[in-house]
Motif scaffolding. Structure first.
Motif, mmCIF file in Angstrom:
data_model
loop_
_atom_site.group_PDB
_atom_site.id
_atom_site.type_symbol
_atom_site.label_atom_id
_atom_site.label_comp_id
_atom_site.label_asym_id
_atom_site.label_seq_id
_atom_site.Cartn_x
_atom_site.Cartn_y
_atom_site.Cartn_z
ATOM 1 N N TYR A 1 -2.343 -1.075 -4.321
ATOM 2 C CA TYR A 1 -3.249 -0.231 -3.544
ATOM 3 C C TYR A 1 -2.625 1.137 -3.307
ATOM 4 N N LEU A 2 -3.410 2.175 -3.599
ATOM 5 C CA LEU A 2 -2.988 3.552 -3.413
ATOM 6 C C LEU A 2 -4.063 4.269 -2.621
ATOM 7 N N VAL A 3 -3.678 4.845 -1.478
ATOM 8 C CA VAL A 3 -4.592 5.629 -0.654
ATOM 9 C C VAL A 3 -4.230 7.095 -0.889
ATOM 10 N N VAL A 4 -5.190 7.864 -1.408
ATOM 11 C CA VAL A 4 -4.933 9.246 -1.793
ATOM 12 C C VAL A 4 -5.665 10.189 -0.861
ATOM 13 N N GLY A 5 -4.961 11.202 -0.383
ATOM 14 C CA GLY A 5 -5.555 12.207 0.485
ATOM 15 C C GLY A 5 -6.398 13.197 -0.293
ATOM 16 N N TYR A 6 -6.867 14.231 0.405
ATOM 17 C CA TYR A 6 -7.743 15.207 -0.222
ATOM 18 C C TYR A 6 -6.993 16.199 -1.108
ATOM 19 N N LYS A 7 -5.685 16.302 -0.915
ATOM 20 C CA LYS A 7 -4.878 17.136 -1.806
ATOM 21 C C LYS A 7 -3.470 16.591 -1.877
ATOM 22 N N GLU B 1 0.790 16.842 -2.123
ATOM 23 C CA GLU B 1 1.783 17.530 -1.300
ATOM 24 C C GLU B 1 2.067 18.946 -1.791
ATOM 25 N N ASP B 2 1.938 19.173 -3.098
ATOM 26 C CA ASP B 2 2.224 20.503 -3.646
ATOM 27 C C ASP B 2 1.009 21.436 -3.574
ATOM 28 N N GLY B 3 -0.079 20.998 -2.923
ATOM 29 C CA GLY B 3 -1.248 21.850 -2.723
ATOM 30 C C GLY B 3 -2.370 21.688 -3.729
ATOM 31 N N ARG B 4 -2.120 20.982 -4.827
ATOM 32 C CA ARG B 4 -3.189 20.773 -5.806
ATOM 33 C C ARG B 4 -4.247 19.849 -5.225
ATOM 34 N N SER B 5 -5.518 20.140 -5.538
ATOM 35 C CA SER B 5 -6.580 19.283 -5.038
ATOM 36 C C SER B 5 -6.694 18.028 -5.883
ATOM 37 N N VAL B 6 -7.206 16.988 -5.268
ATOM 38 C CA VAL B 6 -7.424 15.721 -5.945
ATOM 39 C C VAL B 6 -8.862 15.705 -6.420
ATOM 40 N N GLU B 7 -9.073 15.466 -7.671
ATOM 41 C CA GLU B 7 -10.437 15.453 -8.216
ATOM 42 C C GLU B 7 -10.769 14.131 -8.826
ATOM 43 N N ILE C 1 0.844 -1.193 0.000
ATOM 44 C CA ILE C 1 0.000 0.000 0.000
ATOM 45 C C ILE C 1 0.879 1.243 0.000
ATOM 46 N N VAL C 2 0.528 2.212 -0.845
ATOM 47 C CA VAL C 2 1.210 3.504 -0.877
ATOM 48 C C VAL C 2 0.205 4.565 -0.449
ATOM 49 N N CYS C 3 0.624 5.462 0.440
ATOM 50 C CA CYS C 3 -0.195 6.599 0.847
ATOM 51 C C CYS C 3 0.386 7.840 0.189
ATOM 52 N N SER C 4 -0.477 8.632 -0.434
ATOM 53 C CA SER C 4 -0.015 9.815 -1.140
ATOM 54 C C SER C 4 -0.929 10.995 -0.830
ATOM 55 N N GLY C 5 -0.346 12.153 -0.680
ATOM 56 C CA GLY C 5 -1.126 13.361 -0.445
ATOM 57 C C GLY C 5 -1.261 13.689 1.027
ATOM 58 N N GLU C 6 -2.137 14.666 1.298
ATOM 59 C CA GLU C 6 -2.398 15.104 2.668
ATOM 60 C C GLU C 6 -3.793 14.645 3.059
ATOM 61 N N PHE C 7 -3.933 14.256 4.324
ATOM 62 C CA PHE C 7 -5.188 13.722 4.818
ATOM 63 C C PHE C 7 -5.762 14.662 5.871
#
Length: 68
Positions: free
Chosen positions: A54-60, A62-68, A19-25
């Motif tokens: 498996y990839l768990v993605v946060g709401y944005k 690391e560079d501040g862009r939002s995940v859509e 599992i990889v976690c990416s982004g901010e939660f």
């Protein structure tokens, strides 16, 4: 997010899963999330590759862009 870590099932439901976690939660730090995945038997990977199932993605990101 609250998890009763003392009552985590000994069967390790994420056993062997990569599992990889990416982004901010919002509700938990990435470090705490990665620790929980490890306690549940998962293997926390440092980066996404073709072997990452498996990839768990946060709401944005690391560079501040939002995940859509």
């Amino acid at each position: 997010m609250e998890v009763d870590e003392e009552n985590i099932d000994a069967e390790k439901p994420l056993s062997g899963l990569k599992i990889v976690c990416s982004g901010e939660f919002e509700l938990v730090s990435r470090k705490k999330l990665e620790e929980l995945i490890g306690k549940l038997g998962g293997l926390v990977m440092s980066g996404v590759s073709s072997r990452t199932p498996y990839l768990v993605v946060g709401y944005k990101l690391e560079d501040g862009r939002s995940v859509e």
